[in-house]
Design a protein around this motif. Structure first.
Motif, PDB file in Angstrom:
ATOM      1  N   LEU A 100       0.835  -1.214   0.000  1.00  0.00           N
ATOM      2  CA  LEU A 100       0.000   0.000   0.000  1.00  0.00           C
ATOM      3  C   LEU A 100       0.868   1.261   0.000  1.00  0.00           C
ATOM      4  CD1 LEU A 100      -2.839  -1.027   2.492  1.00  0.00           C
ATOM      5  CD2 LEU A 100      -2.977  -0.847   0.007  1.00  0.00           C
ATOM      6  N   ASP A 101       1.934   1.256   0.804  1.00  0.00           N
ATOM      7  CA  ASP A 101       2.840   2.411   0.813  1.00  0.00           C
ATOM      8  C   ASP A 101       3.517   2.580  -0.555  1.00  0.00           C
ATOM      9  OD1 ASP A 101       2.203   2.910   3.432  1.00  0.00           O
ATOM     10  OD2 ASP A 101       3.910   1.760   4.238  1.00  0.00           O
ATOM     11  N   GLN A 102       3.847   1.455  -1.166  1.00  0.00           N
ATOM     12  CA  GLN A 102       4.460   1.541  -2.501  1.00  0.00           C
ATOM     13  C   GLN A 102       3.479   2.117  -3.513  1.00  0.00           C
ATOM     14  OE1 GLN A 102       5.872  -2.209  -3.997  1.00  0.00           O
ATOM     15  NE2 GLN A 102       6.131  -1.422  -6.086  1.00  0.00           N
ATOM     16  N   TYR A 103       2.236   1.664  -3.470  1.00  0.00           N
ATOM     17  CA  TYR A 103       1.234   2.192  -4.403  1.00  0.00           C
ATOM     18  C   TYR A 103       1.002   3.685  -4.189  1.00  0.00           C
ATOM     19  CZ  TYR A 103       0.086  -2.732  -5.191  1.00  0.00           C
ATOM     20  OH  TYR A 103       0.125  -4.063  -5.491  1.00  0.00           O
ATOM     21  N   ARG A 104       1.093   4.103  -2.930  1.00  0.00           N
ATOM     22  CA  ARG A 104       0.773   5.501  -2.619  1.00  0.00           C
ATOM     23  C   ARG A 104       1.964   6.425  -2.837  1.00  0.00           C
ATOM     24  NH1 ARG A 104       0.702   8.409   2.200  1.00  0.00           N
ATOM     25  NH2 ARG A 104       1.284   6.527   3.349  1.00  0.00           N
ATOM     26  N   ASN A 105       3.168   5.993  -2.488  1.00  0.00           N
ATOM     27  CA  ASN A 105       4.335   6.872  -2.530  1.00  0.00           C
ATOM     28  C   ASN A 105       5.215   6.665  -3.755  1.00  0.00           C
ATOM     29  OD1 ASN A 105       3.637   7.970   0.006  1.00  0.00           O
ATOM     30  ND2 ASN A 105       4.624   6.237   1.060  1.00  0.00           N
ATOM     31  N   GLN A 106       5.280   5.442  -4.249  1.00  0.00           N
ATOM     32  CA  GLN A 106       6.150   5.147  -5.392  1.00  0.00           C
ATOM     33  C   GLN A 106       5.367   4.392  -6.472  1.00  0.00           C
ATOM     34  OE1 GLN A 106       9.440   2.972  -3.740  1.00  0.00           O
ATOM     35  NE2 GLN A 106      10.342   4.773  -2.748  1.00  0.00           N
ATOM     36  N   PRO A 107       4.415   5.049  -7.104  1.00  0.00           N
ATOM     37  CA  PRO A 107       3.626   4.343  -8.122  1.00  0.00           C
ATOM     38  C   PRO A 107       4.490   3.968  -9.327  1.00  0.00           C
ATOM     39  CG  PRO A 107       3.140   6.689  -8.162  1.00  0.00           C
ATOM     40  CD  PRO A 107       4.015   6.470  -6.973  1.00  0.00           C
ATOM     41  N   ASP A 108       4.292   2.760  -9.809  1.00  0.00           N
ATOM     42  CA  ASP A 108       5.031   2.254 -10.972  1.00  0.00           C
ATOM     43  C   ASP A 108       4.061   2.221 -12.154  1.00  0.00           C
ATOM     44  OD1 ASP A 108       6.704   1.157 -12.771  1.00  0.00           O
ATOM     45  OD2 ASP A 108       7.035  -0.742 -11.718  1.00  0.00           O
ATOM     46  N   TYR A 109       4.193   3.224 -13.045  1.00  0.00           N
ATOM     47  CA  TYR A 109       3.264   3.335 -14.167  1.00  0.00           C
ATOM     48  C   TYR A 109       3.601   2.386 -15.311  1.00  0.00           C
ATOM     49  CZ  TYR A 109       2.044   7.571 -11.655  1.00  0.00           C
ATOM     50  OH  TYR A 109       1.661   8.471 -10.683  1.00  0.00           O
ATOM     51  N   TYR A 110       4.717   1.711 -15.236  1.00  0.00           N
ATOM     52  CA  TYR A 110       5.117   0.760 -16.282  1.00  0.00           C
ATOM     53  C   TYR A 110       5.418  -0.612 -15.672  1.00  0.00           C
ATOM     54  CZ  TYR A 110       5.844   5.211 -18.629  1.00  0.00           C
ATOM     55  OH  TYR A 110       5.675   6.471 -19.142  1.00  0.00           O
ATOM     56  N   GLY A 111       4.741  -0.904 -14.569  1.00  0.00           N
ATOM     57  CA  GLY A 111       4.990  -2.169 -13.901  1.00  0.00           C
ATOM     58  C   GLY A 111       4.418  -3.342 -14.689  1.00  0.00           C
ATOM     59  N   PRO A 112       4.665  -4.547 -14.206  1.00  0.00           N
ATOM     60  CA  PRO A 112       4.157  -5.743 -14.881  1.00  0.00           C
ATOM     61  C   PRO A 112       2.641  -5.842 -14.749  1.00  0.00           C
ATOM     62  CG  PRO A 112       5.167  -6.325 -12.794  1.00  0.00           C
ATOM     63  CD  PRO A 112       5.449  -4.876 -13.001  1.00  0.00           C
ATOM     64  N   PRO A 113       2.008  -6.720 -15.539  1.00  0.00           N
ATOM     65  CA  PRO A 113       0.556  -6.910 -15.415  1.00  0.00           C
ATOM     66  C   PRO A 113       0.158  -7.353 -14.022  1.00  0.00           C
ATOM     67  CG  PRO A 113       1.366  -7.868 -17.462  1.00  0.00           C
ATOM     68  CD  PRO A 113       2.581  -7.486 -16.669  1.00  0.00           C
ATOM     69  N   TRP A 114      -1.069  -6.999 -13.642  1.00  0.00           N
ATOM     70  CA  TRP A 114      -1.679  -7.291 -12.348  1.00  0.00           C
ATOM     71  C   TRP A 114      -1.061  -6.488 -11.212  1.00  0.00           C
ATOM     72  CZ3 TRP A 114      -6.042  -9.629 -13.084  1.00  0.00           C
ATOM     73  CH2 TRP A 114      -6.187 -10.522 -14.144  1.00  0.00           C
ATOM     74  N   GLN A 115      -0.216  -5.503 -11.541  1.00  0.00           N
ATOM     75  CA  GLN A 115       0.302  -4.581 -10.525  1.00  0.00           C
ATOM     76  C   GLN A 115      -0.330  -3.220 -10.749  1.00  0.00           C
ATOM     77  OE1 GLN A 115       4.564  -4.442 -10.026  1.00  0.00           O
ATOM     78  NE2 GLN A 115       4.488  -2.352  -9.192  1.00  0.00           N
ATOM     79  N   LEU A 116      -0.713  -2.577  -9.644  1.00  0.00           N
ATOM     80  CA  LEU A 116      -1.404  -1.299  -9.756  1.00  0.00           C
ATOM     81  C   LEU A 116      -0.520  -0.265 -10.438  1.00  0.00           C
ATOM     82  CD1 LEU A 116      -4.092   0.080  -8.970  1.00  0.00           C
ATOM     83  CD2 LEU A 116      -2.938   0.921  -6.925  1.00  0.00           C
ATOM     84  N   ARG A 117      -1.077   0.414 -11.442  1.00  0.00           N
ATOM     85  CA  ARG A 117      -0.303   1.375 -12.233  1.00  0.00           C
ATOM     86  C   ARG A 117      -0.829   2.800 -12.106  1.00  0.00           C
ATOM     87  NH1 ARG A 117       1.035  -1.329 -18.121  1.00  0.00           N
ATOM     88  NH2 ARG A 117       2.127  -3.183 -17.375  1.00  0.00           N
TER      89      ARG A 117
END
Length: 391
Positions: free
Chosen positions: A223-240
């Motif tokens: 959750l902290d990663q999604y909120r503070n360090q979003p990965d807009y080019y991450g692999p499928p099924w990862q929040l972008r």
């Protein structure tokens, strides 16, 4: 002088008389002509005077006649003018009547127009109020769901060159991941030979029990990663997508408080609900991999289409990931969804049931499964929707 005294003088006197008489006798032929001339002149003058008088009389008569004719003409003109005046007075009265009627009609038209304008004004005020409410909802949506859009665009522009240069590497890594997934599926086939490990691996998660608390740190880290360090080019099924604190609070409440089984109040927008559901799907995929099968329930194809597009955008998945035997399955009826979930449980899969906020009632058959997330509609939003539909 006596005749007796001078008898001689008689002949002289006679002679003198003759002498004196002769000239007149000699002039007798001329005197009558003169007299005639005089008479003629006198008669001419008389005739002239008579002619003059006659001319004067004739002139007076002609003047009198002309005056009478002029008088008759003036009388005719006077009668014509009187008739015209009477006609003008009649026309004036008619125009006055018409003006009165026109003024009455204009006042009626003005009143009708004012009433229509008042009705339009009220309708416009209602429309403006509705638009203001919609604008407020859109602004809230922009502040929550699309807060990271500008950041996303900036990252895309800045990283476009890196994306082009690293596209081959991404393809290679994706190919390696596909190769790794296939052997894992092949290994799962002979798994029934080892009964105990398979039983432990395929056991349905109980998110509210103590054994799930071991993964709390991992979930909070995600959750902290999604909120503070979003990965807009991450692999499928990862929040972008950008994840706000309000979204993290919602999904944390569902995971830790409700144990993965419960309803959350809608965020007021299907896109925001999809973002929260995508975070739940992403976390479960991080924990349990391909065992997680997401089942979406919405009552119309249009809403299901929004869920498809939203999940593709938030999780980086494509159309091949949607289907009866794929990662995400879409349903319009709860009965078919419950049957599919039962088959998945029998196949040792992990169904995650997500219910759209358009569903006013939840089927009891769905509550038997360990993972389900329902979005409860907001009463205010329901009133606004009903009002908009009526309007």
């Amino acid at each position: 002088m006596n005749p007796e005294e001078s008898p001689t003088p008689e002949p002289i006197n006679e002679w003198l008389e003759q002498i004196e008489v002769q000239p007149p006798t000699n002039e007798l032929p001329e005197n009558p002509s003169t007299d005639l001339q005089l008479e003629n002149q006198a008669s001419g003058e008389l005739a002239n005077s008579e002619t003059t008088e006659t001319t004067i009389l004739a002139a007076e008569n002609s003047l009198h006649i002309q005056a009478e004719q002029r008088l008759v003409q003036l009388q005719q003109k006077s009668s014509e003018l009187s008739a015209e005046i009477a006609q003008l007075e009649t026309t004036y009265a008619t125009l006055q009547t018409q003006i009165g009627v026109t003024q009455t009609a204009l006042s009626q038209v003005v009143q009708d127009s004012l009433s229509q304008l008042e009705q339009r004004k009220q309708a416009l005020q209602i429309s403006v109020e509705q638009l203001e409410r919609r604008q407020e909802r859109i602004r809230n949506e922009m502040r929550t769901t699309f807060a990271g859009t500008s950041q996303d665009i900036a990252i895309r522009v800045q990283g476009f060159k890196d994306y082009l240069t690293g596209s081959l590497q991404d393809l290679a890594s994706a190919a390696e991941q596909m190769q790794l997934v296939q052997p894992s599926r092949e290994r799962e086939k002979p798994a029934p030979k080892e009964a105990k490990p398979v039983k432990e691996q395929l056991e349905m998660p109980q998110l509210g029990q103590q054994q799930f608390q071991d993964t709390t740190k991992k979930i909070r880290r995600l959750l902290d990663q999604y909120r503070n360090q979003p990965d807009y080019y991450g692999p499928p099924w990862q929040l972008r997508r950008t994840f706000e604190p309000i979204h993290a609070e919602k999904i944390s409440n569902w995971l830790f408080t409700l144990g993965g089984r419960g309803a959350l109040r809608t965020m007021g927008s299907r896109l925001q609900n999809i973002l929260i559901a995508s975070s739940a799907i992403s976390i479960l995929h991080q924990l349990y991999g391909d065992r997680v099968r997401t089942l979406i329930l919405a009552n119309t194809p249009e809403r299901l289409g929004e869920w498809r597009r939203g999940l593709q955008d938030c999780l980086g998945i494509g159309r091949p990931d949607f289907g009866p035997d794929r990662g995400v399955v879409l349903f319009e009826a709860p009965t078919a969804l419950a049957q599919k979930a039962e088959r998945l449980v029998k196949a040792n899969q992990m169904p995650l049931i997500i219910i759209d906020d358009s569903e006013e009632q939840i089927s009891l058959a769905l509550l038997q499964f360990p993972l389900w997330l329902a979005f409860a509609p907001d009463p205010k939003t329901m009133k606004d929707r009903d009002f908009d539909d009526d309007f």
